[in-house]
Design an enzyme around this catalytic site. Structure first.
Site, PDB file in Angstrom:
ATOM      1  N   PHE A  15      -7.569   1.954  11.023  1.00 31.37           N
ATOM      2  CA  PHE A  15      -8.507   2.127   9.919  1.00 31.37           C
ATOM      3  C   PHE A  15      -8.025   1.391   8.677  1.00 31.37           C
ATOM      4  O   PHE A  15      -6.840   1.079   8.516  1.00 31.37           O
ATOM      5  CB  PHE A  15      -8.745   3.612   9.617  1.00 31.37           C
ATOM      6  N   CYS A  16      -8.986   1.087   7.805  1.00 25.55           N
ATOM      7  CA  CYS A  16      -8.723   0.434   6.523  1.00 25.55           C
ATOM      8  C   CYS A  16      -9.854   0.843   5.583  1.00 25.55           C
ATOM      9  O   CYS A  16     -10.635   1.742   5.887  1.00 25.55           O
ATOM     10  CB  CYS A  16      -8.633  -1.078   6.686  1.00 25.55           C
ATOM     11  N   THR A  17      -9.968   0.198   4.445  1.00 29.08           N
ATOM     12  CA  THR A  17     -10.937   0.633   3.439  1.00 29.08           C
ATOM     13  C   THR A  17     -12.376   0.490   3.925  1.00 29.08           C
ATOM     14  O   THR A  17     -13.151   1.442   3.918  1.00 29.08           O
ATOM     15  CB  THR A  17     -10.751  -0.155   2.129  1.00 29.08           C
TER      16      THR A  17
END
Length: 245
Positions: A182-184
């Site tokens: 996951f990331c922004t």
């Protein structure tokens, strides 16, 4: 009530003339009095824009008329003031730098899992086949320090291009588990998931839409802190509002 619409969006798609497209999109954004960043490369587009709602949505509608961007999804949030100082449009080698040429999301993306499913997996402590689930934060260390999922793996990355080396060093943490990167907004975890699959890790998924989409669809469950964003707001809470304290 906040009146400035902020959008973040990306799409991996082959672009053969990114410089010409940059000039066209820059003119459109200026005409609609938008500010923010447009990044283009032969692998696709990445954008962060803010302005009057009609202007922002008009820009996206116009962009989607190009069949290459018809499926582009934008994450929306609101602010009381314009969070960007100016409008910038750049052509780069990659819209998110990994320095690993074999990873080409425009030719096929890694499997994605939506936010409600991730929340359910975290609630039950396993995936639907009974495997342990680990969340892998692919953001830079200073972003993670603002907030992350409870128990997420954090390799203290200084930059995203460090990710391949980190996988080679810490692969043992992921083997035999279902991994959700996951990331922004989704762009880094998409490349990250592809790299891990290339490295032979089979049960790897990307969080569809990233943290911002998770907040929108699953609230703040299993999240601690805030989410760093690359604009004047600095961080958002789980309701997608700017953090003021």
């Amino acid at each position: 009530m906040p009146s400035v619409l902020n959008v973040a969006a990306y799409r991996f798609v082959a672009l053969d003339q990114p410089h010409a497209l940059r000039d066209e999109l820059l003119a459109q954004a200026r005409r609609r009095e938008l500010r923010g960043t447009l990044l283009l490369a032969t692998e696709g587009i990445n954008l962060f824009l803010a302005g009057e709602p009609a202007g922002v949505r008009g820009f996206l509608d116009e962009l989607r008329r190009d069949t290459r961007f018809a499926g582009l999804q934008a994450k929306e949030s609101w602010s009381e003031a314009q969070p960007f100082r100016r409008l910038v449009a750049k052509v780069k080698r990659e819209i998110i730098r990994m320095n690993h040429p074999s990873i080409r999301p425009e030719h096929g993306r890694a499997p994605a899992v939506d936010a409600p499913t991730v929340r359910r997996w975290l609630d039950q402590g396993r995936d639907d086949q009974g495997r342990p689930v680990v969340l892998l934060d692919t953001r830079n260390a200073f972003e993670v320090d603002h907030g992350t999922f409870e128990g997420a793996i954090d390799w203290r990355l200084a930059r995203f291009s460090d990710f391949p080396d980190a996988v080679r060093q810490h692969r043992h943490q992921l083997e035999g588990k279902t991994v959700v990167s996951f990331c922004t907004g989704g762009i880094r975890c998409e490349k990250a998931a592809l790299y891990m699959r290339e490295a032979g890790l089979d049960q790897v998924w990307q969080l569809e839409g990233g943290i911002l989409k998770y907040f929108e669809e699953a609230g703040g469950a299993h999240w601690h802190g805030h989410c760093f964003v690359f604009d004047g707001r600095e961080a958002l809470d789980t309701g997608l509002a700017a953090v003021t304290d």
